[in-house]
Design an enzyme around this catalytic site. Structure first.
Site, short mmCIF file in Angstrom:
data_model
loop_
_atom_site.label_atom_id
_atom_site.label_comp_id
_atom_site.label_asym_id
_atom_site.label_seq_id
_atom_site.Cartn_x
_atom_site.Cartn_y
_atom_site.Cartn_z
N ASP A 1 -10.42 -5.21 -1.09
CA ASP A 1 -9.32 -4.69 0.16
C ASP A 1 -10.02 -3.97 0.99
O ASP A 1 -10.61 -3.06 0.75
CB ASP A 1 -8.16 -3.62 -0.68
CG ASP A 1 -7.11 -3.28 0.14
OD1 ASP A 1 -6.23 -2.85 -0.12
OD2 ASP A 1 -7.04 -3.68 1.30
N ASP B 1 0.69 -1.25 -0.12
CA ASP B 1 0.07 -0.15 -0.04
C ASP B 1 0.94 1.27 -0.16
O ASP B 1 1.44 1.73 0.95
CB ASP B 1 -0.86 0.04 1.25
CG ASP B 1 -1.99 -1.03 1.15
OD1 ASP B 1 -2.16 -1.71 1.99
OD2 ASP B 1 -2.79 -1.11 0.03
C1 DX5 Z 1 -6.31 0.63 3.08
C2 DX5 Z 1 -5.41 -0.47 2.82
C3 DX5 Z 1 -5.73 -1.43 3.91
C4 DX5 Z 1 -4.84 -2.78 3.80
C5 DX5 Z 1 -5.65 -3.78 4.42
O1 DX5 Z 1 -6.05 1.81 2.36
O2 DX5 Z 1 -5.48 -0.96 1.67
O3 DX5 Z 1 -7.05 -2.13 3.30
O4 DX5 Z 1 -4.35 -3.13 2.53
O5 DX5 Z 1 -5.85 -3.51 5.69
P1 DX5 Z 1 -6.68 -4.38 6.62
O6 DX5 Z 1 -6.98 -5.99 5.96
O7 DX5 Z 1 -6.03 -4.42 7.76
O8 DX5 Z 1 -8.25 -3.73 6.72
#
Ligand code: DX5
Length: 231
Positions: free
Chosen positions: A181, A42
């Site tokens: 995601d 990310d």
């Molecule tokens: C948000 C990120 C998150 C990350 C995953 O900008 O992109 O979504 O990848 O986070 P979790 O799985 O902890 O929600």
């Protein structure tokens, strides 16, 4: 020469997000789940989202750890940084439709650089924002949280958007990953996959577990069963 990126094949992938890994040991964390074959980085610029994360050197430092890496660019200027992360070794570069109203030139440039090209949608952005360009895409990312931070709750109201995109991708006959995601865990992975998502990014759900690889495998099994049961 790197082996080709995987194409959608009916097998659901759970993609660990390094955002939830130990920032002081990213390579070691990734190596623990490398058998997943694909992880997500990310990238945040502090402008498109109120958070800062990784630069291209972090991506270069992950080279050779055995997993494909998608660079999810949560940045205001993907025209600049898309090619930068492509050069740094990303297997896919995914940028936000909200930051690039005319994405085709950048999508084509990324593909010419040999990387998969993807568009991401914030929760408020409708599926229609990417439908005109399915032929130019290797991946569509549906955010099920507001981008910027891990550990948020899955937005079930995104399920109709996932279903609509699954139908559109199937009708197009194109090999386009439908990635989800945000808040993906043991309970929500089957929801997203049951709506048609075949690539599930999970940060907290994987790295927050006592045994990340076991958690990933459990999620993947439940998600595959739900994906196969779709109406
Ligand atoms: C948000 C990120 C998150 C990350 C995953 O900008 O992109 O979504 O990848 O986070 P979790 O799985 O902890 O929600």
């Amino acid at each position: 020469m790197k082996a080709r990126r995987p194409l959608p094949d009916g097998q659901v992938r759970v993609v660990p997000s390094l955002l939830a890994a130990d920032p002081g040991a990213l390579r070691a964390s990734l190596s623990r789940v490398a058998s997943a074959g694909w992880c997500s980085l990310d990238v945040m610029d502090g402008r498109f989202v109120p958070n800062l994360s990784y630069g291209p050197d972090v991506l270069r430092a992950l080279d050779g750890c055995g997993a494909r890496i998608d660079a999810h660019l949560m940045v205001e200027d993907p025209e600049t940084y898309g090619p930068v992360f492509a050069k740094a070794g990303a297997d896919w570069v995914v940028f936000h439709a909200e930051t690039c109203p005319k994405p085709v030139p950048l999508l084509r440039r990324l593909r010419r650089m040999g990387v998969g090209a993807g568009l991401a949608l914030k929760p408020r952005t409708p599926a229609s924002a990417v439908l005109p360009w399915l032929d130019e895409l290797d991946l569509v990312l549906v955010m099920t949280v507001e981008p910027g931070f891990g550990g948020q709750s899955f937005m079930e109201r995104m399920l109709p958007k996932i279903r609509a995109l699954r139908s559109a991708i199937d009708r197009s006959g194109r090999k386009v990953w439908l990635q989800t995601d945000g808040g993906i865990g043991p309970k929500t992975a089957p929801l997203a996959a049951g709506a048609g998502s075949d690539s599930l990014v999970s940060g907290t759900g994987v790295f927050g577990a006592a045994d990340p690889l076991a958690a990933l495998r459990t999620m993947r099994r439940a998600a595959q069963e739900a994906f196969n049961r779709r109406g």
